[in-house]
Design an enzyme around this catalytic site. Structure first.
Site, PDB file in Angstrom:
ATOM      1  N   LYS A 255      -2.365  13.415 -30.695  1.00 40.63           N
ATOM      2  CA  LYS A 255      -1.862  14.680 -30.162  1.00 40.63           C
ATOM      3  C   LYS A 255      -0.930  15.376 -31.152  1.00 40.63           C
ATOM      4  CE  LYS A 255      -2.855  13.821 -25.405  1.00 40.63           C
ATOM      5  NZ  LYS A 255      -2.503  13.694 -24.023  1.00 40.63           N
ATOM      6  N   ARG A 256      -0.575  14.667 -32.201  1.00 32.95           N
ATOM      7  CA  ARG A 256       0.294  15.287 -33.206  1.00 32.95           C
ATOM      8  C   ARG A 256      -0.507  15.847 -34.389  1.00 32.95           C
ATOM      9  NH1 ARG A 256       2.705  11.042 -31.281  1.00 32.95           N
ATOM     10  NH2 ARG A 256       1.695   9.709 -32.788  1.00 32.95           N
TER      11      ARG A 256
END
Ligand code: GLU
Length: 485
Positions: A255-256
């Site tokens: 998600k980063r």
């Protein structure tokens, strides 16, 4: 497909709709709509530490934007509700009691610290860490003594020994799990709230879910859930686990990961078309069999099937998504693209919030000029920047072109035609260019390039006549004079 199809998307409402969750929801949706089935959205909100109240609305808004509608959920109700787990706690109680009676669930009093030590010791011995079963066979007296210490028990599931749990995954084929590799797992926390594996099993059964389609990360949960079905004497649904999504570097997407736009809300804000996003996420795992890559929603509903979902990981390629969105942009009505792109120009301060009719007409033409090229609507700000600049800079190839020897002659001639004519229209400009060709003898690239570069600072771009027209006489004259000086 024979029996009735009831599928669900069951997010934990911890934030916004992620692209991975969107794919799961979409595959479930396609299966339901293609088989006269029902699509249910259910919320797994029992982890109150991660729960955020706006999470439910965020998820539903994201689904709606994608063009997904549901038959049962928190907002529309349904015969199998409630549709959020925290409201279903009373429904779970009798099953917990039943399994306690049968001895399938037992109280475990081990503290977090003790479990930690146990895990560390197992790892030190090179063993797979799992619950040792320390509290499996406590006597009533032992339990009382532990309670007297102030310990609050969790309920664990007594995993049968020496069994093999088998199921046929609709994507991955026959699967086998040895129960000896699975420790007794927690199903109910001390506060009486069930853990994921337990709640999901009860919900799926009580909601008569026919197919559980979810991400590969849940594969190892499935044998645990099947053991719960078995313990309750229920038939398990069919399972289908969608493979991981990798980023372009073929690493597990996190998600980063900044190379990927992660959340559906961001796609909406950047001005992607939902049809493009759903077309794209369908191909993250499903393949049609042929070469074709563009599918309408209706075609996908008709063609989607689980047996064409790949076992191997899908690679998320932002360039491909941009290509696809551009494809949909080209086919879209200009008015729709204007609705998407105009707010970006306004938000960037390029155009006022309130547009008079003339400015609006100009903006529509400007956006139309870039409709072919735009990959997503927010890009208009960058693409059209040259229209709003006071000064152009010339670099690289553009600089080299502007310095060519014949350039002043061409620009002079062009300028003259502009200044000698009242009218300044796209068609008129086309006429001027023809005249410049006659006057100077320069044609093709030698004619257009200097003018394009002088007006835009760029060597490539959309229609030159319209570009010049939209720049307006004043800016065009000013930019040419600037180069000539
Ligand atoms: N709440 C789980 C998740 O978001 C759902 C898993 C399932 O579909 O069983 O991953």
């Amino acid at each position: 497909m024979s029996a009735k199809v009831r599928v669900r998307y069951a997010p934990s409402p911890t934030g916004h709709l992620h692209i991975g969750g969107a794919r799961t929801a979409w595959f479930n949706y396609l299966l339901a709509r293609g088989n006269d089935g029902k699509f249910i959205v259910r919320f797994e909100d029992t982890d109150q530490t991660r729960h955020i109240e706006s999470g439910i609305g965020n998820q539903l808004d994201g689904l709606k934007w994608l063009g997904i509608d549901w038959d049962e959920s928190v907002d529309v109700g349904g015969d199998y509700g409630p549709y959020r787990q925290m409201e279903r706690i009373p429904l779970y109680k009798p099953y917990i009691e039943q399994l306690k009676q049968k001895g399938v669930l037992y109280s475990c009093y081990c503290s977090e610290k003790e479990l930690e030590e146990e895990r560390a010791a197992q790892e030190a011995r090179g063993e797979m860490p799992r619950y040792s079963g320390k509290c499996r066979n406590l006597t009533a007296e032992q339990e009382e003594a532990l309670r007297a210490e102030g310990r609050e028990p969790v309920l664990r599931f007594r995993v049968p020994e020496n069994e093999v749990i088998r199921f046929t995954d609709q994507v991955r084929g026959d699967m086998e799990f040895d129960t000896n590799g699975i420790g007794d797992f927690i199903v109910v926390r001390p506060d009486g709230i069930p853990m994921y594996n337990f709640a999901v099993t009860l919900d799926d059964h009580l909601m008569e879910i026919s197919h559980v389609i979810r991400g590969e990360e849940h594969l190892s949960n499935t044998p645990r859930q099947i053991m719960i079905y078995n313990a309750l004497g229920w038939e398990a649904p069919k399972f289908a686990h969608l493979s991981l999504i990798l980023n372009t570097d073929r690493k597990k997407m996190s998600k980063r990961d900044e190379s990927i736009v992660q959340f559906i809300e961001q796609y909406r804000d950047l001005g992607y078309l939902p049809e493009a996003v759903t077309n794209f996420i369908t191909l993250l795992g499903w393949s049609p069999g042929g070469e074709e890559e563009i599918f309408s929603k209706q075609e996908l509903i008709e063609q989607f099937s689980l047996d064409r979902v790949a076992k191997s990981p899908a690679v998320f390629d932002m360039d491909k998504l941009n290509w696809m969105n551009n494809h949909y942009f080209k086919k879209a009505e200009l008015e729709d693209i204007v609705n998407l792109a105009l707010p970006h120009l306004q938000r960037a301060g390029k155009l006022p919030e309130e547009l008079d009719e003339e400015t609006r007409k100009w903006a529509v033409m400007l956006i139309g000029l870039y409709q072919e090229q735009m990959r997503y609507a927010a890009e208009i700000v960058e693409l059209a920047d040259l229209f709003f600049k006071d000064e152009l800079e010339f670099a690289g190839e553009a600089k080299a072109i502007i310095e060519e020897e014949h350039v002043p002659v061409v620009l002079q001639s062009f300028l003259q035609h502009i200044e000698n004519n009242e009218e300044f229209t796209a068609d008129g400009i086309k006429g001027f260019l023809k005249q410049v060709q006659k006057d100077t003898g320069h044609k093709g690239k030698a004619l257009f390039m200097p003018i394009r570069v002088a007006l835009t600072g760029q060597t490539h771009g959309p229609d030159l006549n319209v570009t010049a027209y939209l720049l307006g006489k004043e800016k065009v004259v000013q930019r040419i004079k600037k180069v000539l000086s």
